[in-house]
Design a protein around this motif. Structure first.
Motif, PDB file in Angstrom:
ATOM      1  N   THR A   1      39.910 -35.066   4.372  1.00 43.04           N
ATOM      2  CA  THR A   1      37.971 -34.000   3.630  1.00 43.04           C
ATOM      3  C   THR A   1      36.829 -34.474   5.482  1.00 43.04           C
ATOM      4  O   THR A   1      36.524 -33.756   5.341  1.00 43.04           O
ATOM      5  CB  THR A   1      37.927 -33.840   2.452  1.00 43.04           C
ATOM      6  N   LEU A   2      37.083 -35.297   5.442  1.00 46.02           N
ATOM      7  CA  LEU A   2      35.934 -36.297   5.599  1.00 46.02           C
ATOM      8  C   LEU A   2      35.308 -35.573   6.848  1.00 46.02           C
ATOM      9  O   LEU A   2      34.304 -35.339   6.950  1.00 46.02           O
ATOM     10  CB  LEU A   2      36.135 -37.904   5.735  1.00 46.02           C
ATOM     11  N   SER A   3      36.347 -35.368   7.749  1.00 45.04           N
ATOM     12  CA  SER A   3      36.245 -34.327   8.953  1.00 45.04           C
ATOM     13  C   SER A   3      35.783 -33.153   9.247  1.00 45.04           C
ATOM     14  O   SER A   3      35.191 -32.825  10.400  1.00 45.04           O
ATOM     15  CB  SER A   3      37.656 -34.591   9.971  1.00 45.04           C
ATOM     16  N   VAL A   4      35.770 -32.888   8.131  1.00 45.14           N
ATOM     17  CA  VAL A   4      35.342 -31.347   8.098  1.00 45.14           C
ATOM     18  C   VAL A   4      34.782 -30.503   6.724  1.00 45.14           C
ATOM     19  O   VAL A   4      34.660 -29.217   6.764  1.00 45.14           O
ATOM     20  CB  VAL A   4      37.062 -30.530   7.596  1.00 45.14           C
ATOM     21  N   ILE A   5      33.587 -32.073   6.384  1.00 46.59           N
ATOM     22  CA  ILE A   5      32.636 -31.535   5.567  1.00 46.59           C
ATOM     23  C   ILE A   5      32.074 -30.656   6.219  1.00 46.59           C
ATOM     24  O   ILE A   5      31.191 -31.024   7.766  1.00 46.59           O
ATOM     25  CB  ILE A   5      32.276 -32.535   4.800  1.00 46.59           C
ATOM     26  N   PRO A   6      31.290 -29.161   5.083  1.00 45.34           N
ATOM     27  CA  PRO A   6      30.523 -28.581   5.985  1.00 45.34           C
ATOM     28  C   PRO A   6      28.777 -29.347   6.099  1.00 45.34           C
ATOM     29  O   PRO A   6      29.044 -30.632   5.874  1.00 45.34           O
ATOM     30  CB  PRO A   6      30.321 -27.555   4.637  1.00 45.34           C
ATOM     31  N   GLU A   7      28.132 -28.607   7.299  1.00 43.44           N
ATOM     32  CA  GLU A   7      26.849 -29.113   7.410  1.00 43.44           C
ATOM     33  C   GLU A   7      26.261 -29.514   6.983  1.00 43.44           C
ATOM     34  O   GLU A   7      25.256 -30.199   6.919  1.00 43.44           O
ATOM     35  CB  GLU A   7      26.427 -29.045   8.752  1.00 43.44           C
ATOM     36  N   ASN A   8      26.241 -28.074   5.871  1.00 44.68           N
ATOM     37  CA  ASN A   8      25.420 -28.290   4.767  1.00 44.68           C
ATOM     38  C   ASN A   8      25.238 -28.756   3.582  1.00 44.68           C
ATOM     39  O   ASN A   8      24.793 -28.665   2.747  1.00 44.68           O
ATOM     40  CB  ASN A   8      25.120 -27.019   4.417  1.00 44.68           C
ATOM     41  N   SER A   9      26.995 -29.406   3.590  1.00 47.93           N
ATOM     42  CA  SER A   9      26.875 -30.416   2.710  1.00 47.93           C
ATOM     43  C   SER A   9      26.743 -32.040   2.265  1.00 47.93           C
ATOM     44  O   SER A   9      27.443 -31.788   3.629  1.00 47.93           O
ATOM     45  CB  SER A   9      28.684 -29.915   2.179  1.00 47.93           C
ATOM     46  N   CYS A  10      27.031 -32.369   1.633  1.00 41.13           N
ATOM     47  CA  CYS A  10      26.327 -34.312   1.699  1.00 41.13           C
ATOM     48  C   CYS A  10      27.307 -34.948   0.766  1.00 41.13           C
ATOM     49  O   CYS A  10      27.030 -35.084  -0.525  1.00 41.13           O
ATOM     50  CB  CYS A  10      25.160 -35.038   2.091  1.00 41.13           C
ATOM     51  N   LEU A  11      27.885 -35.900   1.325  1.00 41.68           N
ATOM     52  CA  LEU A  11      28.584 -37.253   0.513  1.00 41.68           C
ATOM     53  C   LEU A  11      28.119 -38.000   0.408  1.00 41.68           C
ATOM     54  O   LEU A  11      28.035 -38.699   1.153  1.00 41.68           O
ATOM     55  CB  LEU A  11      30.029 -37.190   1.047  1.00 41.68           C
ATOM     56  N   LEU A  12      27.551 -38.780  -0.537  1.00 42.96           N
ATOM     57  CA  LEU A  12      26.946 -39.780  -0.852  1.00 42.96           C
ATOM     58  C   LEU A  12      28.118 -41.143  -1.649  1.00 42.96           C
ATOM     59  O   LEU A  12      28.411 -40.647  -3.149  1.00 42.96           O
ATOM     60  CB  LEU A  12      25.471 -39.529  -1.248  1.00 42.96           C
ATOM     61  N   LEU A  13      27.716 -42.237  -1.510  1.00 45.79           N
ATOM     62  CA  LEU A  13      28.065 -43.090  -1.922  1.00 45.79           C
ATOM     63  C   LEU A  13      27.656 -44.412  -2.213  1.00 45.79           C
ATOM     64  O   LEU A  13      26.684 -44.442  -0.951  1.00 45.79           O
ATOM     65  CB  LEU A  13      29.520 -43.694  -1.195  1.00 45.79           C
ATOM     66  N   THR A  14      27.556 -44.653  -3.033  1.00 44.00           N
ATOM     67  CA  THR A  14      26.776 -45.867  -3.404  1.00 44.00           C
ATOM     68  C   THR A  14      27.555 -46.924  -4.084  1.00 44.00           C
ATOM     69  O   THR A  14      28.976 -47.186  -4.981  1.00 44.00           O
ATOM     70  CB  THR A  14      25.408 -45.636  -4.458  1.00 44.00           C
ATOM     71  N   SER A  15      27.089 -48.805  -3.417  1.00 42.00           N
ATOM     72  CA  SER A  15      27.809 -49.455  -4.029  1.00 42.00           C
ATOM     73  C   SER A  15      27.325 -50.762  -4.177  1.00 42.00           C
ATOM     74  O   SER A  15      26.189 -51.076  -3.604  1.00 42.00           O
ATOM     75  CB  SER A  15      29.310 -49.755  -3.878  1.00 42.00           C
ATOM     76  N   ARG A  16      26.853 -51.768  -5.503  1.00 42.47           N
ATOM     77  CA  ARG A  16      26.515 -52.729  -5.340  1.00 42.47           C
ATOM     78  C   ARG A  16      27.294 -53.833  -3.768  1.00 42.47           C
ATOM     79  O   ARG A  16      26.747 -54.885  -4.089  1.00 42.47           O
ATOM     80  CB  ARG A  16      25.919 -53.804  -6.026  1.00 42.47           C
ATOM     81  N   ASN A  17      28.686 -53.775  -4.325  1.00 47.38           N
ATOM     82  CA  ASN A  17      29.289 -54.785  -3.433  1.00 47.38           C
ATOM     83  C   ASN A  17      29.223 -54.567  -2.081  1.00 47.38           C
ATOM     84  O   ASN A  17      29.643 -53.162  -1.518  1.00 47.38           O
ATOM     85  CB  ASN A  17      30.613 -54.290  -4.541  1.00 47.38           C
ATOM     86  N   LYS A  18      30.193 -55.462  -1.653  1.00 49.73           N
ATOM     87  CA  LYS A  18      29.469 -55.275  -0.042  1.00 49.73           C
ATOM     88  C   LYS A  18      31.637 -54.837   0.467  1.00 49.73           C
ATOM     89  O   LYS A  18      32.303 -54.443  -0.562  1.00 49.73           O
ATOM     90  CB  LYS A  18      29.568 -56.930   0.751  1.00 49.73           C
TER      91      LYS A  18
END
Length: 329
Positions: free
Chosen positions: A87-104
């Motif tokens: 999936t990651l390489s084909v995400i549409p340009e007008n869509s954003c995937l955001l990940l957040t984490s406190r851990n390294k």
């Protein structure tokens, strides 16, 4: 690729970055259709998020899918890893995937390497160590510039001493100064900061100073004032650890025969070598053994506070122990 990974202990800075990204990607009128969040408790959160980010947007603006407090960069199941690879390489340009984490992120994991390969932004938001005064002052000046406030150098230094590495408190206090100054073009002076900004970190440093000379009564009084002012216990301990660590490095360098302030400052991670003279005076009455003995007590206190419900008695007992160590001849 429209993929963003934010991680670190500065929750407020991450929240501001998320807000900025959200405002940039989403059209306010279509936000309810194009903005989706997934918490760690959601079943199959990662798979659902990947399916959602591939869904065409509705109306104007883009789509934002947020995996909150995710552990994909610390532990990624095989089925999720396979879906990420597709999936990651084909995400549409007008869509954003955001990940957040406190851990390294675990750099050894395939998922981390994959996100680093495709992420538009892979950014850490660390808390500045309380003893790194120069970095704290830089953060104050940056916040002041963002909010639109002018500070004199001394005023910026006082704000840094007052708020420490609490980014949320920093922006709250800077906003207070902005409202006070209104539309004035004159830089805010130190006397204004003293009147308006609540000082907590400086009191924690005063607590460290009281412990250093073994003044138990004064140390307990300062501790009570900090607790009454709702200063977080872990922040108090972090300041103490940073201060005693700095004192130990300075003492070790002096005992080894080093006399160059620049060399001592570099070893102790102090940006301003002019501080070395004063630090040398502060540790003159203490031995290396005393300073070494203090750090395990402080680290033990930190672990205890993290593992159990913070209690004033725990802090008081450890402060008394530290004062006794520093009072020994």
């Amino acid at each position: 690729m429209p993929i963003y990974v934010y991680w670190g202990e500065d929750d407020f800075a991450i929240a501001k970055a998320v807000t900025t990204l959200r405002d940039r990607v989403l059209d306010p009128l279509w936000m309810s259709f194009n903005y989706t969040t997934f918490s760690p408790e959601d079943s199959d959160a990662a798979i659902q998020a990947l399916n959602q980010v591939m869904t065409p947007t509705f109306g104007a603006g883009g789509r934002l899918v947020w995996l909150m407090n995710t552990n994909l960069l610390q532990n990624c199941p095989e089925n999720v890893m396979a879906e990420l690879s597709r999936t990651l390489s084909v995400i549409p340009e007008n869509s954003c995937l955001l990940l957040t984490s406190r851990n390294k992120p675990d750099e050894r994991l395939k998922s981390t390497k994959l996100f680093k390969q495709f992420a538009t932004e892979f950014r850490e938001f660390p808390l500045i160590p309380p003893w790194k005064t120069e970095l704290l002052i830089q953060a104050v000046n940056q916040a002041a510039q963002t909010v639109g406030v002018k500070l004199t150098p001394k005023a910026a230094e006082l704000v840094a001493e007052a708020v420490g590495n609490d980014t949320r408190l920093l922006y709250n206090e800077i906003e207070k100064l902005r409202l006070y100054a209104e539309d004035s073009d004159r830089p805010i002076q130190e006397d204004t900061v003293i009147r308006l900004v609540r000082n907590t970190t400086q009191n924690s440093l005063q607590l460290a100073a009281a412990i250093r000379v073994g003044d138990t009564a004064k140390a307990l009084t300062i501790l009570a004032d900090l607790i009454n002012a709702a200063e977080p216990e872990l922040r108090i301990v972090a300041t103490l650890i940073g201060q005693f660590r700095t004192w130990l490095w300075v003492k070790l360098m002096v005992e080894s025969g080093e006399r160059n302030p620049q060399a001592i400052a570099q070893a102790a991670e102090i940006g301003n070598p002019k501080r070395i003279y004063f630090l040398q005076q502060e540790v003159q009455s203490l031995s290396v053994a005393q300073l070494i003995s203090c750090l395990p007590l402080l680290l033990e206190l930190e672990v205890t506070l993290k593992q159990s419900r913070p209690e004033i008695a725990i802090l008081q007992n450890k402060i008394i122990e530290l004062c006794q160590v520093c009072r020994r001849i």
